[in-house]
Motif scaffolding. Structure first.
Motif, PDB file in Angstrom:
ATOM      1  N   LEU A 278       0.833  -1.206   0.000  1.00  0.00           N
ATOM      2  CA  LEU A 278       0.000   0.000   0.000  1.00  0.00           C
ATOM      3  C   LEU A 278       0.868   1.255   0.000  1.00  0.00           C
ATOM      4  N   VAL A 279       1.932   1.241   0.791  1.00  0.00           N
ATOM      5  CA  VAL A 279       2.818   2.413   0.886  1.00  0.00           C
ATOM      6  C   VAL A 279       3.529   2.663  -0.441  1.00  0.00           C
ATOM      7  N   THR A 280       4.081   1.630  -1.034  1.00  0.00           N
ATOM      8  CA  THR A 280       4.819   1.843  -2.288  1.00  0.00           C
ATOM      9  C   THR A 280       3.867   2.165  -3.445  1.00  0.00           C
ATOM     10  N   ASP A 281       2.678   1.563  -3.463  1.00  0.00           N
ATOM     11  CA  ASP A 281       1.690   1.909  -4.504  1.00  0.00           C
ATOM     12  C   ASP A 281       1.273   3.380  -4.373  1.00  0.00           C
ATOM     13  N   THR A 282       1.105   3.835  -3.131  1.00  0.00           N
ATOM     14  CA  THR A 282       0.731   5.231  -2.904  1.00  0.00           C
ATOM     15  C   THR A 282       1.847   6.163  -3.351  1.00  0.00           C
ATOM     16  N   ALA A 283       3.086   5.802  -3.033  1.00  0.00           N
ATOM     17  CA  ALA A 283       4.226   6.623  -3.456  1.00  0.00           C
ATOM     18  C   ALA A 283       4.306   6.697  -4.973  1.00  0.00           C
ATOM     19  N   GLU A 285       1.849   6.326  -7.104  1.00  0.00           N
ATOM     20  CA  GLU A 285       0.687   7.085  -7.580  1.00  0.00           C
ATOM     21  C   GLU A 285       0.897   8.595  -7.397  1.00  0.00           C
ATOM     22  N   LYS A 286       1.470   8.978  -6.272  1.00  0.00           N
ATOM     23  CA  LYS A 286       1.654  10.405  -5.951  1.00  0.00           C
ATOM     24  C   LYS A 286       3.017  10.932  -6.399  1.00  0.00           C
ATOM     25  N   LYS A 287       3.810  10.045  -7.038  1.00  0.00           N
ATOM     26  CA  LYS A 287       5.150  10.418  -7.523  1.00  0.00           C
ATOM     27  C   LYS A 287       6.050  10.940  -6.391  1.00  0.00           C
ATOM     28  N   ILE A 288       5.989  10.245  -5.278  1.00  0.00           N
ATOM     29  CA  ILE A 288       6.866  10.549  -4.143  1.00  0.00           C
ATOM     30  C   ILE A 288       8.055   9.586  -4.211  1.00  0.00           C
ATOM     31  N   PRO A 289       9.283  10.099  -4.252  1.00  0.00           N
ATOM     32  CA  PRO A 289      10.438   9.191  -4.365  1.00  0.00           C
ATOM     33  C   PRO A 289      10.617   8.347  -3.107  1.00  0.00           C
ATOM     34  N   TYR A 290      11.125   7.129  -3.278  1.00  0.00           N
ATOM     35  CA  TYR A 290      11.436   6.269  -2.143  1.00  0.00           C
ATOM     36  C   TYR A 290      12.497   5.273  -2.562  1.00  0.00           C
ATOM     37  N   GLN A 291      13.088   4.619  -1.588  1.00  0.00           N
ATOM     38  CA  GLN A 291      14.121   3.614  -1.831  1.00  0.00           C
ATOM     39  C   GLN A 291      13.838   2.400  -0.955  1.00  0.00           C
ATOM     40  N   PHE A 292      14.191   1.229  -1.447  1.00  0.00           N
ATOM     41  CA  PHE A 292      14.109   0.031  -0.615  1.00  0.00           C
ATOM     42  C   PHE A 292      15.437  -0.180   0.104  1.00  0.00           C
ATOM     43  N   ASP A 293      15.372  -0.758   1.300  1.00  0.00           N
ATOM     44  CA  ASP A 293      16.610  -1.173   1.958  1.00  0.00           C
ATOM     45  C   ASP A 293      16.308  -2.314   2.917  1.00  0.00           C
ATOM     46  N   ALA A 294      17.354  -3.032   3.271  1.00  0.00           N
ATOM     47  CA  ALA A 294      17.285  -4.087   4.287  1.00  0.00           C
ATOM     48  C   ALA A 294      18.431  -3.840   5.259  1.00  0.00           C
ATOM     49  N   VAL A 295      18.157  -4.000   6.549  1.00  0.00           N
ATOM     50  CA  VAL A 295      19.173  -3.709   7.570  1.00  0.00           C
ATOM     51  C   VAL A 295      19.274  -4.914   8.508  1.00  0.00           C
ATOM     52  N   PRO A 296      19.994  -5.963   8.077  1.00  0.00           N
ATOM     53  CA  PRO A 296      20.056  -7.171   8.906  1.00  0.00           C
ATOM     54  C   PRO A 296      20.763  -6.964  10.238  1.00  0.00           C
ATOM     55  N   GLY A 297      21.518  -5.848  10.382  1.00  0.00           N
ATOM     56  CA  GLY A 297      22.281  -5.620  11.608  1.00  0.00           C
ATOM     57  C   GLY A 297      21.636  -4.663  12.588  1.00  0.00           C
ATOM     58  N   GLY A 298      20.378  -4.317  12.404  1.00  0.00           N
ATOM     59  CA  GLY A 298      19.741  -3.378  13.339  1.00  0.00           C
ATOM     60  C   GLY A 298      18.238  -3.511  13.291  1.00  0.00           C
ATOM     61  N   GLY A 299      17.564  -2.855  14.217  1.00  0.00           N
ATOM     62  CA  GLY A 299      16.098  -2.902  14.254  1.00  0.00           C
ATOM     63  C   GLY A 299      15.533  -1.551  14.610  1.00  0.00           C
ATOM     64  N   VAL A 340       7.154  12.600   5.267  1.00  0.00           N
ATOM     65  CA  VAL A 340       5.909  13.153   5.828  1.00  0.00           C
ATOM     66  C   VAL A 340       4.799  13.083   4.785  1.00  0.00           C
ATOM     67  N   LYS A 341       5.105  13.531   3.574  1.00  0.00           N
ATOM     68  CA  LYS A 341       4.105  13.549   2.501  1.00  0.00           C
ATOM     69  C   LYS A 341       3.567  12.137   2.241  1.00  0.00           C
ATOM     70  N   LEU A 342       4.474  11.161   2.214  1.00  0.00           N
ATOM     71  CA  LEU A 342       4.077   9.781   1.943  1.00  0.00           C
ATOM     72  C   LEU A 342       3.178   9.226   3.047  1.00  0.00           C
ATOM     73  N   ILE A 343       3.561   9.429   4.299  1.00  0.00           N
ATOM     74  CA  ILE A 343       2.774   8.888   5.409  1.00  0.00           C
ATOM     75  C   ILE A 343       1.397   9.542   5.455  1.00  0.00           C
ATOM     76  N   VAL A 344       1.334  10.847   5.193  1.00  0.00           N
ATOM     77  CA  VAL A 344       0.041  11.550   5.170  1.00  0.00           C
ATOM     78  C   VAL A 344      -0.867  10.962   4.093  1.00  0.00           C
ATOM     79  N   GLU A 345      -0.334  10.747   2.904  1.00  0.00           N
ATOM     80  CA  GLU A 345      -1.146  10.190   1.808  1.00  0.00           C
ATOM     81  C   GLU A 345      -1.630   8.779   2.134  1.00  0.00           C
ATOM     82  N   VAL A 346      -0.781   7.984   2.775  1.00  0.00           N
ATOM     83  CA  VAL A 346      -1.184   6.621   3.148  1.00  0.00           C
ATOM     84  C   VAL A 346      -2.273   6.658   4.222  1.00  0.00           C
ATOM     85  N   ILE A 347      -2.107   7.534   5.217  1.00  0.00           N
ATOM     86  CA  ILE A 347      -3.096   7.623   6.296  1.00  0.00           C
ATOM     87  C   ILE A 347      -4.476   7.975   5.737  1.00  0.00           C
ATOM     88  N   LYS A 348      -4.516   8.841   4.739  1.00  0.00           N
ATOM     89  CA  LYS A 348      -5.802   9.236   4.143  1.00  0.00           C
ATOM     90  C   LYS A 348      -6.531   8.047   3.510  1.00  0.00           C
TER      91      LYS A 348
END
Length: 361
Positions: A278-283, A285-299, A340-348
């Motif tokens: 849902l988050v990446t589809d929203t991004a 759709e709204k043309k908000i840039p994002y990146q994927f990452d994995a952090v096996p050494g932290g939480g 912020v923009k991405l989270i706001v759009e998802v919350i809506k």
């Protein structure tokens, strides 16, 4: 420093505040000052996590957006006869970044400046120069001539010790340097999400949260989530920036300024697929840039959020930050604003039906 706009002033107040795990009063008060006018109700849990509730147009799902108030630091354990301070690390420190760094000791009678002492290289044997000193052998010099004088300064075992680095807008004004980006930027995102929802319809109740004691085991997220019982949880935190010399894509993928990071996997959780989609589809759709990452050494706090009660679909959204867990870190303002923009759009979009749909996807 040039005149700061309102957002930069908030970021300065948040990062200049001092608060190690178990001693988060200063940043909590700053966060409360900024978030209280935007919320219908503000409370804390019994460990001190701040919970700001904003009611939407429907009583629908409860959505939690959590940054953590604490920063890594140290704690006084002992004063030796000559007035030097022995200490315990609180949160994860690497010895290489500690020596000769300035610190502030927070006593009940006021702050005391100090520096983590080090031997000059001139008196070290060649093999010792090649190794980092063990934390156990370090001390803090507060300019006291004796144990008694240090005690007169107000120093007591258990006092919090924090790094020193004033909030700084760099020459390229998109680049911001401060201590405690980990994780006052998450607190700032929670504040700003509530601010941007002021004039928006959202079919849910949103909780902007500043958790305590994240750096020592995601503790405040556990108690705050238990108090809220959310339907969806977002942990907003810093991530690793992989755009400095010597760091390869095998180490870290993200670049500062290329958008918030969507964490697919870390040591504390596997991200929730339905929420992530849902988050990446929203991004997209709204043309908000994002990146994927994995952090096996932290939480992040998501590790505690998603295991609360019967389980909470959760996702970590992070800001690529250079030099985390040191005295001075750098991040990019655009990444903060796009998170912020991405989270706001998802919350809506998170009405009861959507939450039910993604929970079991």
């Amino acid at each position: 420093m040039a005149n700061l706009d309102e957002t930069l002033q908030m970021l300065k107040e948040l990062t200049d505040a001092n608060g190690i795990p178990g001693n988060e009063r200063e940043p909590r008060e700053v966060m409360k000052k900024h978030i209280e006018p935007l919320a219908d109700e503000v409370s804390t849990d019994n460990l001190g996590s701040l919970i700001a509730k904003k009611q939407g147009t429907a009583s629908g799902p409860k959505i939690m957006v959590a940054g953590h108030l604490d920063e890594i630091g140290f704690m006084v354990t002992h004063i030796d006869d000559k007035g030097f301070i022995k200490f315990q690390t609180v949160g994860g420190w690497w010895e290489q970044v500690m020596l000769a760094q300035r610190v502030t000791i927070m006593t009940r009678t006021g702050n005391v400046p100090g520096v983590i002492g080090s031997k000059p290289p001139h008196i070290l044997p060649p093999e010792a120069r090649k190794k980092s000193m063990d934390k156990k052998d370090m001390f803090i010099d507060i300019g006291a001539s004796s144990k008694e004088e240090a005690q007169e300064f107000g120093i007591r075992p258990g006092d919090a010790i924090v790094p020193v680095c004033d909030f700084t807008v760099m020459k390229n004004e998109k680049y911001l340097m401060a201590k405690a980006w980990d994780n006052r930027i998450g607190c700032a995102i929670a504040i700003e999400v509530l601010r941007q929802l002021q004039n928006e319809d959202h079919p849910n109740t949103v909780y902007g949260v500043g958790t305590v004691q994240e750096e020592v085991g995601l503790r405040g997220a556990k108690t705050a989530t238990n108090q809220i019982q959310p339907d969806i949880g977002f942990a907003v935190d810093v991530g690793i920036a992989g755009d400095t010399p010597g760091v390869t894509t095998k180490d870290a993928l993200a670049k500062m300024g290329d958008g918030p990071q969507i964490i697919v996997y870390d040591a504390s959780m596997v991200s929730h697929k339905g929420l992530r989609d849902l988050v990446t589809d929203t991004a997209d759709e709204k043309k908000i840039p994002y990146q994927f990452d994995a952090v096996p050494g932290g939480g992040t706090d998501s590790g505690s959020i998603h295991l609360t009660a019967n389980g909470v679909p959760a996702l970590s959204i992070t800001i690529a930050t250079r030099y985390i867990h040191t005295h001075a870190a750098i991040l990019h303002r655009d990444d903060f604003e796009n998170a912020v923009k991405l989270i706001v759009e998802v919350i809506k979009k998170l009405d009861a039906e959507t939450v039910k749909e993604i929970t079991f996807s």
